[in-house]
Design a protein around this motif. Structure first.
Motif, PDB file in Angstrom:
ATOM      1  N   GLY A 153      -3.928  -2.001 -10.693  1.00  0.00           N
ATOM      2  CA  GLY A 153      -4.391  -2.252  -9.340  1.00  0.00           C
ATOM      3  C   GLY A 153      -3.857  -1.212  -8.375  1.00  0.00           C
ATOM      4  O   GLY A 153      -3.496  -0.103  -8.761  1.00  0.00           O
ATOM      5  N   VAL A 154      -3.780  -1.590  -7.090  1.00  0.00           N
ATOM      6  CA  VAL A 154      -3.281  -0.656  -6.076  1.00  0.00           C
ATOM      7  C   VAL A 154      -1.792  -0.413  -6.310  1.00  0.00           C
ATOM      8  O   VAL A 154      -1.074  -1.295  -6.794  1.00  0.00           O
TER       9      VAL A 154
ATOM     10  N   GLU B  93       0.827   1.642  -1.653  1.00  0.00           N
ATOM     11  CA  GLU B  93      -0.077   1.191  -0.595  1.00  0.00           C
ATOM     12  C   GLU B  93       0.309  -0.200  -0.104  1.00  0.00           C
ATOM     13  O   GLU B  93       0.061  -0.545   1.054  1.00  0.00           O
TER      14      GLU B  93
ATOM     15  N   GLN C 218      -7.766  -6.778  -1.612  1.00  0.00           N
ATOM     16  CA  GLN C 218      -8.896  -5.949  -1.220  1.00  0.00           C
ATOM     17  C   GLN C 218      -9.837  -6.623  -0.230  1.00  0.00           C
ATOM     18  O   GLN C 218     -10.777  -5.987   0.255  1.00  0.00           O
ATOM     19  N   GLN C 219      -9.590  -7.888   0.074  1.00  0.00           N
ATOM     20  CA  GLN C 219     -10.392  -8.533   1.116  1.00  0.00           C
ATOM     21  C   GLN C 219     -10.079  -7.862   2.446  1.00  0.00           C
ATOM     22  O   GLN C 219      -8.914  -7.735   2.822  1.00  0.00           O
TER      23      GLN C 219
ATOM     24  N   TRP D  65       0.263  -4.776   3.301  1.00  0.00           N
ATOM     25  CA  TRP D  65      -0.197  -3.404   3.284  1.00  0.00           C
ATOM     26  C   TRP D  65       0.806  -2.555   4.050  1.00  0.00           C
ATOM     27  O   TRP D  65       1.224  -2.906   5.149  1.00  0.00           O
TER      28      TRP D  65
END
Length: 425
Positions: free
Chosen positions: A13-14, A91, A115-116, A178
């Motif tokens: 993932g991120v 991130e 990711q929303q 984030w």
């Protein structure tokens, strides 16, 4: 007996930076890092902000070369977290306390709603000292900063917008943001040395209109290790920082005319809490007035404590340093008390070879269940009775076959621990 292991795969993932702040708890930090090593997610990096004892423990881990180490030896968790954010090149920045251990699938679940577009923060459920009961689940904050229980789906993420005047609560030992949002918000306010640090951030996030995702399956186990403020049994040792933090919070978030009444309400709550500990034997009579004086002294200091804005670097001070995550199969081993020592040794060997091992040791009794991560053997150990409780809504005694109960317990933690659907001898 052994449940069928699942094929080892790493969730991708991120990039995530995990920040762990530690002070005066080196053995707790060692346990936390042993659990972090089993995370089934990539890529992530680990940043340790710690005192000399914590740095020494981190340097002694076999994966020390993959860690970012930031020396810091002042009792200010907000300042420490900001140092971690400054070094974080991921991130997303995730936080876990040094006295907590994540479930192997923690990051996979925690990052699921990232990711929303409206989501700025993510938080999960926290299990308490017995590894079964929940210490924290879903909560929101009133306009005065006090937590209130929320009823959400216990299996799927809930994306929540802040209520009028309040906020959605993230749990300090299990939360992620984030990184660009943390920079935008100015990170954590160092005026909160201890207590209400994430509450203040939650209120600022709410005012900015950000949503928070509560992810039930993103679980960590939190032991409430002793510190300068409380004993291992959560008996207060000092209330100075609680009083100071509330004074700072009031100055930042409450109208001037409401502060005195709310402080009186909070002080009465603290007094009742101290009296409960007095009745249960945790405190002596002379402790109550002493602790209340410390609460008042802290409040007086917090009224005049400087509040300054923090500027965090838009780009991390250091490059992303990926942790050498290893794809591991998750396996459950079943044993009995008479065979526990032998099977614990077997489980330890399997963990050393690269598996995530859950050893379930059930006796023919109605003993309540307990779950603990054993750092010496790097295994999850569950104990209790075949007929005993393992969830709050269980009956005190439930007649069942041994194998059925074992399979039920594997299924209970399958998604957090990384088991598949097929569990057999």
């Amino acid at each position: 007996m052994t449940a069928t292991p699942v094929s080892a795969t790493l969730e991708s993932g991120v990039p995530v930076s995990i920040v762990i702040v530690s002070r005066n708890r080196p053995e707790a930090l060692r346990r936390c890092l042993t659990g972090v090593e089993q995370l089934q997610y990539t890529p992530f990096e680990v940043i340790i902000v710690a005192d000399p004892a914590g740095i020494a423990v981190a340097r002694a881990m076999h994966f020390a070369g993959a860690l970012k180490l930031v020396p810091f030896d002042r009792p200010n968790i907000s300042a420490a977290r900001n140092l971690g954010i400054a070094e974080a090149a991921g991130e997303v920045v995730a936080f876990i306390d040094d006295d907590a251990v994540p479930e192997p699938q923690w990051l996979r679940h925690l990052l699921e709603p990232a990711q929303q577009p409206e989501v700025a923060a993510m938080t999960g459920f926290v299990r308490g000292r017995n590894g079964i009961s929940f210490q924290y689940r879903a909560r929101r904050l009133s306009g005065s900063g006090e937590p209130e229980t929320l009823d959400i789906d216990p299996e799927t993420p809930s994306i929540l917008h802040p209520p009028p005047g309040g906020a959605i609560k993230t749990e300090g030992t299990n939360m992620a943001f984030w990184r660009d949002v943390l920079v935008e918000m100015g990170g954590f306010d160092p005026a909160f040395h201890y207590y209400l640090d994430e509450t203040d951030l939650n209120m600022r996030l709410a005012r900015a209109g950000h949503a928070t995702a509560i992810v039930p399956l993103a679980e960590v186990h939190h032991g409430f290790a002793a510190n300068a403020m409380r004993s291992a049994n959560r008996v207060p040792r000092d209330l100075f920082d609680i009083g100071a933090s509330w004074a700072v919070f009031h100055r930042k978030h409450l109208p001037a005319q409401d502060r005195a009444a709310h402080w009186a309400h909070l002080r009465a709550q603290e007094r009742r809490r101290l009296l409960r500990h007095l009745i249960s034997g945790g405190l002596e009579p002379r402790d109550v007035p002493r602790l209340l004086r410390r609460l008042d002294d802290g409040h007086a200091e917090g009224v005049k404590r400087p509040i300054a804005s923090v500027t965090l670097p838009e780009k991390a001070n250091s490059a992303f340093r990926p942790f050498p995550a290893r794809a591991r199969r998750s396996v459950a081993m079943f044993t009995r008390p008479i065979k526990l020592a032998r099977d614990r040794a077997k489980a330890a060997k399997r963990a050393l070879s690269g598996e995530i091992v859950t050893l379930i040791n059930l006796s023919p009794t109605a003993l309540y269940h307990r779950v603990a991560f054993d750092p010496a053997h790097a295994i999850w150990l569950q104990t209790g009775g075949i007929y005993g409780k393992s969830t709050r809504d269980d009956a005190v005694f439930r007649l069942t076959r041994r194998l059925d109960r074992l399979q039920r317990e594997v299924k209970r933690v399958a998604r957090q621990r990384g088991f598949g659907d097929d569990h057999r001898r």
